[in-house]
Write an enzyme that holds these catalytic residues in place. Structure first.
Site, PDB file in Angstrom:
ATOM      1  N   TYR A 144     -50.304  -8.965 -59.894  1.00 51.73           N
ATOM      2  CA  TYR A 144     -50.986  -9.358 -61.129  1.00 51.73           C
ATOM      3  C   TYR A 144     -50.657 -10.806 -61.516  1.00 51.73           C
ATOM      4  O   TYR A 144     -51.403 -11.434 -62.261  1.00 51.73           O
ATOM      5  CB  TYR A 144     -50.605  -8.431 -62.297  1.00 51.73           C
ATOM      6  CG  TYR A 144     -51.085  -7.000 -62.161  1.00 51.73           C
ATOM      7  CD1 TYR A 144     -51.975  -6.631 -61.158  1.00 51.73           C
ATOM      8  CD2 TYR A 144     -50.657  -6.021 -63.043  1.00 51.73           C
ATOM      9  CE1 TYR A 144     -52.402  -5.311 -61.024  1.00 51.73           C
ATOM     10  CE2 TYR A 144     -51.093  -4.701 -62.925  1.00 51.73           C
ATOM     11  CZ  TYR A 144     -51.958  -4.354 -61.903  1.00 51.73           C
ATOM     12  OH  TYR A 144     -52.380  -3.052 -61.787  1.00 51.73           O
ATOM     13  N   LYS A 193     -44.601   0.701 -50.556  1.00 51.82           N
ATOM     14  CA  LYS A 193     -45.543   0.893 -49.451  1.00 51.82           C
ATOM     15  C   LYS A 193     -44.942   0.131 -48.268  1.00 51.82           C
ATOM     16  O   LYS A 193     -45.541  -0.809 -47.720  1.00 51.82           O
ATOM     17  CB  LYS A 193     -46.922   0.352 -49.882  1.00 51.82           C
ATOM     18  CG  LYS A 193     -48.047   0.665 -48.932  1.00 51.82           C
ATOM     19  CD  LYS A 193     -48.503   2.109 -48.961  1.00 51.82           C
ATOM     20  CE  LYS A 193     -49.587   2.319 -47.908  1.00 51.82           C
ATOM     21  NZ  LYS A 193     -49.879   3.746 -47.673  1.00 51.82           N
ATOM     22  N   ASP A 225     -48.665   6.335 -51.961  1.00 56.39           N
ATOM     23  CA  ASP A 225     -49.763   7.293 -51.838  1.00 56.39           C
ATOM     24  C   ASP A 225     -49.230   8.720 -51.881  1.00 56.39           C
ATOM     25  O   ASP A 225     -49.805   9.607 -52.523  1.00 56.39           O
ATOM     26  CB  ASP A 225     -50.598   7.039 -50.562  1.00 56.39           C
ATOM     27  CG  ASP A 225     -49.746   6.682 -49.357  1.00 56.39           C
ATOM     28  OD1 ASP A 225     -48.543   6.403 -49.532  1.00 56.39           O
ATOM     29  OD2 ASP A 225     -50.269   6.692 -48.229  1.00 56.39           O
ATOM     30  N   ASP A 249     -48.388   0.638 -62.777  1.00 56.15           N
ATOM     31  CA  ASP A 249     -49.537   0.681 -63.684  1.00 56.15           C
ATOM     32  C   ASP A 249     -50.320   1.972 -63.435  1.00 56.15           C
ATOM     33  O   ASP A 249     -50.651   2.729 -64.356  1.00 56.15           O
ATOM     34  CB  ASP A 249     -50.416  -0.554 -63.391  1.00 56.15           C
ATOM     35  CG  ASP A 249     -51.502  -0.752 -64.420  1.00 56.15           C
ATOM     36  OD1 ASP A 249     -51.512  -0.031 -65.435  1.00 56.15           O
ATOM     37  OD2 ASP A 249     -52.351  -1.639 -64.205  1.00 56.15           O
ATOM     38  N   ASP A 253     -50.018   5.901 -65.609  1.00 57.49           N
ATOM     39  CA  ASP A 253     -51.179   6.548 -66.232  1.00 57.49           C
ATOM     40  C   ASP A 253     -51.390   7.950 -65.659  1.00 57.49           C
ATOM     41  O   ASP A 253     -51.742   8.880 -66.387  1.00 57.49           O
ATOM     42  CB  ASP A 253     -52.451   5.710 -66.024  1.00 57.49           C
ATOM     43  CG  ASP A 253     -52.621   4.678 -67.136  1.00 57.49           C
ATOM     44  OD1 ASP A 253     -51.646   4.474 -67.891  1.00 57.49           O
ATOM     45  OD2 ASP A 253     -53.705   4.080 -67.241  1.00 57.49           O
TER      46      ASP A 253
END
Ligand code: NAD
Length: 360
Positions: A144, A193, A225, A249, A253
């Protein structure tokens, strides 16, 4: 025994912000009476109300009050009346600025499933049973914030986002993950990852290097994942999840949805040491502001988080969490979590019931 006076900057903000913060302040006062702790609160203007009264979403005075405090309690900011303002006069610009100015580099999001609300979730109650986890998300680095640009490639226009993490950034967030796990059930899932990303390989190296310093914490590495799947399959097996900005992020959620309602979700943003800004996950809910409809539990649980994480007042934090559970178990609901809306109670009624249920 008199305890040291702790300073809390209080930012009520806009919309339902002042309503939910008022309930949290009642709980704060009750904590002083029950446990003998002392708090000094100082109110500060922030967001839309600060734009109207001071001409900027984040006045210098507010920043000074926050910096001078041990922790910050924030309601929520924003509303339609400021949505068309230029960028520097928008409440959200203040949110980004305050995080930066206070050096907040991580975001903590607990996801706790209250037994009596299990049916409100989209997952099967037996899968959710006992879920109580915390996502620790890096907030100021990664993709980001990396360099972004467009260029001409062989196949035409290309877009590039870069993901950069240095060792210092990774180390401080992973340490925070370990330290929070030490205050909970002592299990840390480090999410990356590492099979494809170099930043993730660095992340994993740092986690492994730090692990011997926290021998009481069990460290597990899990690919992002797989973590996304396991959160739905076996959420109760997680304690603390620590991860980089973008993965956090998304996963925070996802974890939030395990619990059902936005009115129940607390959060903290942490800087160096024990300094933190505590706030509900929800926004200023202009659609229900001023109608005694807001659920104050997210803000009250944010205060409990502050007691546990910044002040180490585990007794007060547990007393609040147990009081919330007791009130919910007794069947009391604000309208956002009520099945039968006609029986729903108001914001201050919920606050009063929680106060009454608090025990030493
Ligand atoms: P929101 O979270 O304010 O509201 C979403 C929905 O959830 C609404 O229907 C609202 O009534 C309901 N809701 C939210 N909190 C509730 C509570 N405590 N009790 C009962 N119901 C609740 O999100 P939004 O509508 O997208 O945004 C409204 C404003 O809030 C916008 O200006 C946005 O920029 C701002 N916002 C601020 C923050 C923050 O201060 N950190 C976060 C998100 C959004």
């Amino acid at each position: 025994m008199m305890s040291e006076v702790k300073k809390i900057a209080v930012i009520s903000g806009d919309g339902i912000g002042p309503e939910v913060v008022a309930e949290a302040l009642k709980v704060l006062k009750r904590t002083e009476e029950l446990f003998g702790y002392s708090f000094e609160t100082e109110h500060a203007l922030f967001g839309g109300i600060a734009i109207d009264q001071k001409g900027t979403p984040l006045p210098q005075e507010t920043l000074d009050i926050c910096k001078n405090a041990d922790a910050v309690l924030l309601g929520a900011v924003g509303g339609p009346q400021w949505d068309n303002n230029p960028k520097e006069l928008r409440p959200e610009t203040g949110l980004l600025a305050i995080r930066k100015e206070l050096g907040l580099f991580s975001n903590l999001r607990p996801a706790v499933v209250f037994d009596c609300l299990k049916d409100a979730s989209t997952l099967k109650p037996e899968v959710l049973e006992g879920t109580d986890l915390m996502v620790v998300r890096e907030l100021t680095g990664g993709i980001y914030f990396g360099e972004k640009f467009r260029r001409q490639g062989d196949q035409g226009e290309e877009a590039v986002d870069t993901c950069v993490y240095n060792v210092t950034e990774v180390e401080r967030i992973i340490r925070q993950g370990f330290e929070i796990a030490q205050k909970r059930r002592k299990k840390l899932a480090s999410v990356d990852k590492a099979n494809v990303l170099e930043t993730s390989r660095l992340w994993r190296e740092v986690a492994n290097r730090l692990a011997p310093e926290y021998p009481d914490v069990e460290l597990e590495h899990i690919l992002v994942d797989n973590c996304a799947m396991q959160l739905l399959r076996r959420p109760s097996s997680f304690d603390v999840i620590v991860t980089e900005n973008m993965f956090g992020d998304i996963l925070s959620d996802e974890a939030a949805m395990l619990t059902g309602s936005i009115g129940m979700l607390s959060s903290a943003s942490m800087g160096e040491g024990s300094y933190g800004l505590y706030e509900p996950v929800h926004g200023s809910a202009p659609d229900i502001a001023g109608q005694e409809l807001a659920n104050p539990i997210a803000t009250i649980l944010s205060l409990a988080l502050m007691f546990r994480i910044t002040f180490g007042y585990e007794d007060a934090a547990s007393a609040i969490e147990e009081a919330v559970a007791e009130v919910l178990n007794a069947g009391h609901r604000t309208s956002d979590i009520a099945v039968d809306k006609s029986k729903a109670i108001g914001t201050s009624q919920m606050g009063d019931l929680i106060l009454a249920a608090m025990k030493k």
